[in-house]
Design a protein around this motif. Structure first.
Motif, PDB file in Angstrom:
ATOM      1  N   THR B  48       0.801  -1.217   0.000  1.00 25.62           N
ATOM      2  CA  THR B  48       0.000   0.000   0.000  1.00 25.62           C
ATOM      3  C   THR B  48       0.837   1.273   0.000  1.00 25.62           C
ATOM      4  O   THR B  48       0.294   2.364  -0.088  1.00 25.62           O
ATOM      5  CB  THR B  48      -0.904   0.047   1.240  1.00 25.62           C
ATOM      6  OG1 THR B  48      -0.073  -0.127   2.393  1.00 25.62           O
ATOM      7  CG2 THR B  48      -1.946  -1.038   1.202  1.00 25.62           C
ATOM      8  N   GLY B  49       2.156   1.117   0.131  1.00 22.83           N
ATOM      9  CA  GLY B  49       3.012   2.298   0.098  1.00 22.83           C
ATOM     10  C   GLY B  49       3.123   3.017   1.429  1.00 22.83           C
ATOM     11  O   GLY B  49       3.613   4.135   1.486  1.00 22.83           O
ATOM     12  N   TYR B  50       2.696   2.387   2.529  1.00 24.89           N
ATOM     13  CA  TYR B  50       2.853   3.025   3.840  1.00 24.89           C
ATOM     14  C   TYR B  50       4.324   3.035   4.236  1.00 24.89           C
ATOM     15  O   TYR B  50       4.828   4.024   4.751  1.00 24.89           O
ATOM     16  CB  TYR B  50       2.013   2.290   4.882  1.00 24.89           C
ATOM     17  CG  TYR B  50       2.190   2.797   6.285  1.00 24.89           C
ATOM     18  CD1 TYR B  50       1.932   4.132   6.589  1.00 24.89           C
ATOM     19  CD2 TYR B  50       2.608   1.965   7.314  1.00 24.89           C
ATOM     20  CE1 TYR B  50       2.092   4.606   7.877  1.00 24.89           C
ATOM     21  CE2 TYR B  50       2.769   2.431   8.599  1.00 24.89           C
ATOM     22  CZ  TYR B  50       2.513   3.750   8.870  1.00 24.89           C
ATOM     23  OH  TYR B  50       2.681   4.227  10.151  1.00 24.89           O
ATOM     24  N   ILE B  51       5.004   1.927   3.992  1.00 32.30           N
ATOM     25  CA  ILE B  51       6.453   1.909   4.176  1.00 32.30           C
ATOM     26  C   ILE B  51       7.090   1.506   2.848  1.00 32.30           C
ATOM     27  O   ILE B  51       6.422   0.923   1.992  1.00 32.30           O
ATOM     28  CB  ILE B  51       6.899   0.942   5.301  1.00 32.30           C
ATOM     29  CG1 ILE B  51       6.329  -0.450   5.061  1.00 32.30           C
ATOM     30  CG2 ILE B  51       6.512   1.455   6.653  1.00 32.30           C
ATOM     31  CD1 ILE B  51       6.871  -1.498   5.986  1.00 32.30           C
TER      32      ILE B  51
END
Lengths: 234, 321
Positions: B48-51
């Motif tokens: 999801t692109g959080y990290i």
């Protein structure tokens, strides 16, 4: 950006934060105003503004302590960071939220100017110049405190660190006076925001002072974006 | 479509996720299974692109999350392990905020109403999230992920902390969403995954240890099929008769029961059906079959086998996590 700003303002005004902060600001500025302007029979607000730094120093960390630390702790940053809204927009949105609340507090000075106008002619250019000064000083301090909030998960730590920094700034003048080493004194004088702020309270509107505060604000907002970005990469 | 290639995440010396690759087709429901701390959430946070990932790529419908985050993030609805709720807002205000944050272009009020109807929180729309129960909070989190009808849904343990009725509801919801969306959902509860997903990926210590269609997983892991029997008659006769069947690899008595009855476990080659042969063999020696069940190895057994075997390997290799 507008979304974040709206959410920040609603969170300030839907909780006690905004009201407590504004009440504190109004009470102390009122005391200073009464004591200085009425006590000394003067239309100059310079003294009131000068003292206000000690109040701002405490309330700005209170306003900004939650901005990023609480998001991190409650894991709501997952919603922010996985949305198509960019980090820069998020940081600026949060900064503007705190800034609008602070600016709302400062508007009380315009009321004081109106009060003065009943008794004497207020020096409007000086009053507006000082107003610009406190707004710029506030913006810089908010940016620094937002940055501090991004560093920690605890809003208590963010608030205490912010206040400690404020105290340090207020002692900076004394420290540079005590030291006899010339170059350190020069540096301390150059970086002391109060020196730049004082010029505004005298009614001196100089480009150097404006640039100093705007740079400080921009720099710390940039640092905040970097800190948040870095956290995702480590 | 979600494409994950050689995804790795290191925290210092610890490899939380180690070279994971898989592809999820549009309209597929993928179950992401693993014990706690296996790297499920880390993987999902990277998708999801959080990290960011230490190395490897995540591509969603052709756009990569790190190269083109804005466009890619619009395609994902994410429900993290702890729903990211602003507890001081009402449900509707919160969903409106998320709607704006996600820059959704649909008609705002209608869309939010529709999503609230879908997860059944319409009656709660004016309540402050702080006062909602865990089940309702989870649904608000779900609603948030569904805003904007993203083609890909990533759900991190969506049923944790819910009561059985709510769990069944959420499962149904996931199944119905799977028709239109690509769904990746994680859990450490096996029955849940096997009831909902088309395909299962088992992850342990940051590595994929199994990747198969739900119904094939058990055989895919053991490499042979199993039949569990309950037969009346002398054990020696029964076993020797069963062993004469060509495809049978092993036949063992598991447990003796009363009235000259016993339970047996027969292992036989993959792709052969020996049930009819077993029936005729028992009929010939006059031992009635009281119970016959194929696929004796439950998913639970298999799950334990997969994840503990991996841990043993890991220790032997001198891992230290």
């Amino acid at each position: 950006m507008g979304t974040i700003l709206k959410r920040e303002l609603s969170s300030y005004f839907n909780s006690a934060t905004a009201y407590v902060v504004m009440a504190t600001y109004f009470i102390f500025s009122g005391i200073f105003f009464t004591a200085i302007c009425f006590g000394y029979n003067t239309t100059s607000l310079a003294g009131v503004y000068g003292n206000m730094f000690y109040i701002i120093m405490f309330i700005i960390p209170i306003i900004t302590m939650k901005t990023f630390s609480e998001e991190k702790r409650q894991k709501t940053d997952q919603a922010l960071l996985t949305s198509p809204t960019s980090l820069t927009e998020i940081v600026i949105g949060k900064f503007l939220g705190a800034f609008v609340l602070f600016a709302a507090c400062c508007c009380i000075f315009l009321v004081y100017a109106v009060v003065i106008s009943f008794f004497a002619t207020p020096d409007w250019p000086v009053i507006l110049c000082t107003f610009a000064g406190i707004i710029l000083l506030g913006a810089a301090l908010i940016a620094i405190n937002v940055f501090i909030s991004a560093l920690t998960e605890s809003m208590i730590i963010a608030a205490v660190a912010g206040m400690a920094l404020g105290l340090l700034i207020s002692f900076l003048g004394n420290i540079s006076d005590m030291l006899s080493i010339d170059w350190i004194t020069t540096i301390l004088e150059k970086i002391n925001p109060l020196n730049y702020y004082t010029n505004f309270t005298y009614g001196i509107l100089s480009i150097v002072d404006i640039v100093f505060f705007l740079t400080l604000t921009g720099l710390f907002l940039f640092f905040t974006v970097r800190v948040l970005e870095k956290r995702r990469w480590s | 479509m979600v494409e994950v290639k050689h995804l790795t995440k290191c925290y210092g010396d610890i490899k939380a996720v180690d070279d994971i690759s898989f592809t999820v087709e549009t309209g597929e429901v993928l179950g992401f299974l693993g014990p706690n701390g296996a790297g499920k959430s880390t993987t999902m946070n990277m998708i999801t692109g959080y990290i960011s990932s230490t190395s490897g790529t995540v591509t969603i419908d052709g756009s990569e999350i790190l190269d083109n985050p804005k466009e890619t993030k619009k395609k994902i609805g994410y429900l993290p392990e702890i729903p990211p709720l602003y507890v001081d807002m009402t449900v509707r205000k919160y969903l409106e905020f998320m709607f704006d944050l996600k820059k959704v272009k649909l008609p705002k009020k209608e869309h939010i109403d529709e999503v609230m109807r879908l997860v059944r929180i319409s009656e709660q729309s004016e309540r402050i999230i702080k006062n909602l129960s865990k089940g309702y909070r989870q649904r608000v989190g779900f609603a948030q992920a569904l805003l904007g009808n993203p083609p890909v849904l990533i759900l991190d343990e969506p049923t944790v902390g819910l009561d059985p009725k709510q769990i069944i509801e959420i499962r149904k919801l996931i199944k119905s969403l799977g028709k239109k969306h690509t769904v990746i959902f994680s859990s450490h509860v096996l029955s849940e995954i096997s009831a909902t997903c088309d395909r299962i990926i088992v992850i342990s210590n940051g590595k994929i240890v199994a990747d198969a269609k739900t119904e094939e997983l058990s055989t895919a892991v053991s490499g042979e099929e199993k039949l569990s029997l309950e037969i009346e008659g002398a054990s020696a006769d029964v076993i020797s008769a069963i062993k004469k069947i060509p495809a049978v690899i092993r036949a063992n008595k598991v447990k003796s029961m009363r009235d000259n009855t016993a339970k047996y476990l027969v292992e036989y080659e993959k792709g052969v059906d020996v049930r009819r042969d077993v029936f005729s063999a028992m009929a010939r020696i006059g031992c009635p079959i009281l119970n016959m069940q194929s696929g004796n190895e439950t998913l639970e057994d298999m799950f334990l086998k997969l994840t503990t075997a991996d841990q043993n390997n890991y220790r032997e290799n001198g891992g230290n996590s």
